[in-house]
Structures are given as C-alpha cells and as structure tokens.
Enzyme design. Sequence first.
Site, PDB file in Angstrom:
ATOM      1  CE  LYS A  16      22.185  73.804  38.690  1.00 38.52           C
ATOM      2  NZ  LYS A  16      22.987  74.983  38.298  1.00 38.52           N
TER       3      LYS A  16
ATOM      4  CG  HIS B  40      43.611  29.620  42.571  1.00 39.39           C
ATOM      5  ND1 HIS B  40      42.462  30.040  43.021  1.00 39.39           N
ATOM      6  CD2 HIS B  40      43.748  28.445  42.915  1.00 39.39           C
ATOM      7  CE1 HIS B  40      41.735  29.134  43.410  1.00 39.39           C
ATOM      8  NE2 HIS B  40      42.165  28.000  43.414  1.00 39.39           N
TER       9      HIS B  40
END
Length: 520
Positions: A137, A275
């Site tokens: 933070k 493919h």
Amino acid sequence: MKEIKRALISVTDKSGLKELVAALHERQVEIISTGGTAKKIQEMGIPITPIEKVTGNPEAFGGRMKTISFQIGSALLFKREDQDHQAQAKDLGVEPIDLVVCNLYQFEKAARENAELDQLIEQIDIGGPSMIRAAAKNHESISVLTGPSQYGEFIQKFKTSNIDQNYNKALALSAFQLTSRYDEMIFKTLSNAESASAQLTNKKKLRYGENPHQSANLFKLENTNNQSLVDAKIHQGKELSYNNILDLDAAWKSCYDAYYSVEKDALRCVSLVKHLNPAGLALAHSKTQALKLAWAGDPVSAFGSIICFNYEVELEQAKWLSDKFIEIVVAPSFAPEALEAFSKKKNLRVIELAPKKRESIEQVYRSVSGAMLVQEEDHVLDRELQFVTKKKFDEELLPLARFGGAACKHLKSNAICLVSQTDEGDFWLTGAGMGQPNRLDSLRQLTIPRFRDKKDAKIEESIMVSDAFFPFRDSVDTANEYNIKNIVQPGGSIKDKEVIAACDEFGIAMAFTGRRHFRH
C-alpha cells in the site's frame, strides 16, 4: 527514492537469503527479523534486530504473535512526505521501515499433501500478509519482496541505487497478487470449493500470439489436479509459441484419453495433432507401430505436427522421425540415445511431461468480449453402449468403439471419424472430419476421402463415430453409400426412430452412448 536504512525480513522459504542479507549488511542496513529467519541470518554472521525490540513484546502463542503490532504497522504505513504523519511518528517513537522481505507459510503445500485440518489451520499466515499488504500500500516509500526469484534484480538495483517508483509499483502488484491467491487457496481448500476466481501467476511473455501481429503471454493457472504444462521440462528446441502450447495441450489430452478408453496396459498410444485436432491417433502393442499408425492416419497433416507419446521414447522412434518435419515431441521420458538423435534437429522442441491422470479435474476458462466462460473439462469417456438396432457389434469391436469415442471427442465439431483395427489387434484413426457446419460435409468431404487411402483398413469392419446425434436419417443414408456397417452416436434426436429404422433397413449396427461431446 529514499535510501533503504531499515529492512524487515521474515521468510518461510529461506533460499537466496544469504546473498540478499549480505548485500544489505554491506551497505549498513539495519535488519529486523523474527524466529527462524533471525536465527538463520545470525548463523551467517550478520547481526539482526530482534522483532521484540521493535514491538516491545516477545513472540507469543507458539509464534502466532510476532509482527502484528502498532509499532510495525505504523513503521510501514505512515506517509513519509506527510508532515502530520512525520510529526506523529516522531512523537510515537516510530522509525520507518524501508524494505519488507516476506514469503508466507506453506498452506498450499500442506493442502497438496492432504494435511489434517489442525495442521492446515497452523499454515494460515496472518502477520505475513498484513506486512506485505501494508508495504505494498505504501509502495511510494517501501520496497516489498515476496519471493526469492525477485532477489537478484533487487540486489542489482539496490547496489546501483536504481530503485524507483515504477519498480516499487511492480513489486507491490506482485505482492497483492500473492496475497489474493493465498486467500483464494485457503477459501477453496477449507470450503472444498471446486473453483473460484481465476488466479494467474508466473507470467511469461510469448514471441507472439496466434498471428505475428498479436501479443501474447502465458500464465500459470491453478485450475487442475494434473501437472501444469508450464512445468514441463524442455530438453531442446525453439521457444514455444502460443499455437504450440494449444496444440501441445490437445495432443497430451487426446493421447491419454485414447489410452484410458481401452484400459489395456500393454498398448502404447501416440497422438498426432494439427490445429487442435488429432490428425493421427493409434493404440498398438509396439511402440514404433503406434507411431507409424498415427502417422499413417493423415500423412499430409502430419507435416509440422505435434506428437505426444504415452511411453518413453527410444532410439527406434527417434530414428523413424529423423527425416520428417515435426514441431514438437512430448513424452513422459526419453532414452538418452533418443535425445542424442533428436539433438540433430536443432529447432525441434523435445518436451518431457508427466502422464495425464486417469481421474482428472480441470476448470476451463475462455474469454469473450467483456466476460469469461468457465466450465469443467470434458473428461468423460463413454464406456457403456446401448444397442438400438436389430444388428449388434461383434463383442471384439467394443474396445475399438470406445477408442473411437475418445478420438471423436477431441475433434472440433461437427465431428465424424472412422476407426479401424489391424490384424494384430491395434487401433487407429483412419478417417476424420471436423470443424464443419454440418455432419454430412464432415463425412463426405473429409472422413471418407481420408479413409480411402488406407489399404490396410476395411470400411465394413471399421466403426463410424459421431460427436453428436443425427438430426435426420441422411447421415445413415450416406454411411450406407460407403458400406459403413457400424455406427456409434449419442442419440437423443426427435428423429431417433427414423435413424434407427434406416440402420435396420441397411443392416447397420448402431449403438447410443447417451452423451454428446461437442468441442467448439
């Protein structure tokens, strides 16, 4: 960036720690540490400040309380450039911490090892995520390291005073990703949830995407009980591309599904994918025969294909492939002589990947515009067949029918395939039609033309398999034109009676599986 003067180090994984603390100590950074980490650093001859000296309290409750404190939280969270924060910090005696090095208790490891609940609970880190999140933070002022893989780059930047805001932000994002994934793993494990939000880790940039003008990345995804393809061992060859990875996954899955469909340990399986479709698939009693049959399934499409073996590849198979162009070979292991033979083909990728588990679990994620589709992978193999015609298969054809079902479920829809059995009892994919808008095109234009050059297969002794039901009897009429005598399909059409009647008219044996296997 301000100079790093104080570092807080508390790690479970202590690899790489020696080089990191040595670099910090060399530049006189004060090292605050806890428990086992503090002991490890002291054994290196490097002084530390015990955490209790900062918090004012001893470690307590078996180590459950160490870093959680007002003093540590304040040292991480107060804004360095805010005058009010600076004044409060001075009044409270809070000194800033500029670097946090923390990795978490190994909850995921304990979960994988099926630890008892009380052991799992003890592996839930509380202080670690709090420190990490606080540092992340406040990343404008603090660097946060959450794993040994980050240490090398940090040390280099630290020694050259090159730690900037962009670098700290990247570290903070990695930190938030870690704590998010950690909490997700705890939730999934304790709730026995099969899936939750996708957790992506270990980003790797690929050369390009489906086409050279598209960018692409590879992430590791916690979505399966199988080994991740990301963890495969690459023995040699060019870097894997986006399309390579897709085809590799398809080859691996189709190979093991075909093997498990018949459940004969003596059979060797080879899948040859182009493919995303199995162009060749075979189960044989001989390693090399399985390879030859898979190749013979579609020799044209075999060019530039990916080949998956479910057995150790030996010199004989490597030699057989020596004059053929293929992109990838993948197997659970390779004999040293085979690796030596493959090394002569510098661009060939040789990949070692553990077998796919028989009982697999996988969540499949697929993005669409503005959304993500999630489903479980189709791991089901059709073992039970319901004969719906007067004529039935011969008993010895049932294993071939199951093999055909496994082959067809890996073809793109609409899919039709023909599978055949050799005189030696080996199975192979002898014709396949896939990716068509209708089933008749799959059969007429692709499956039959590919079957016609198979001199060693008889169509009347083969089995035709469809991935979905026949909406009309025309598929049976067409099958009869080519003398097909055995059909497997899911059933479930409102025209089933007409389809069954057509089979009885032509003396065709047909069985229903009761399950569709679309693959879009």
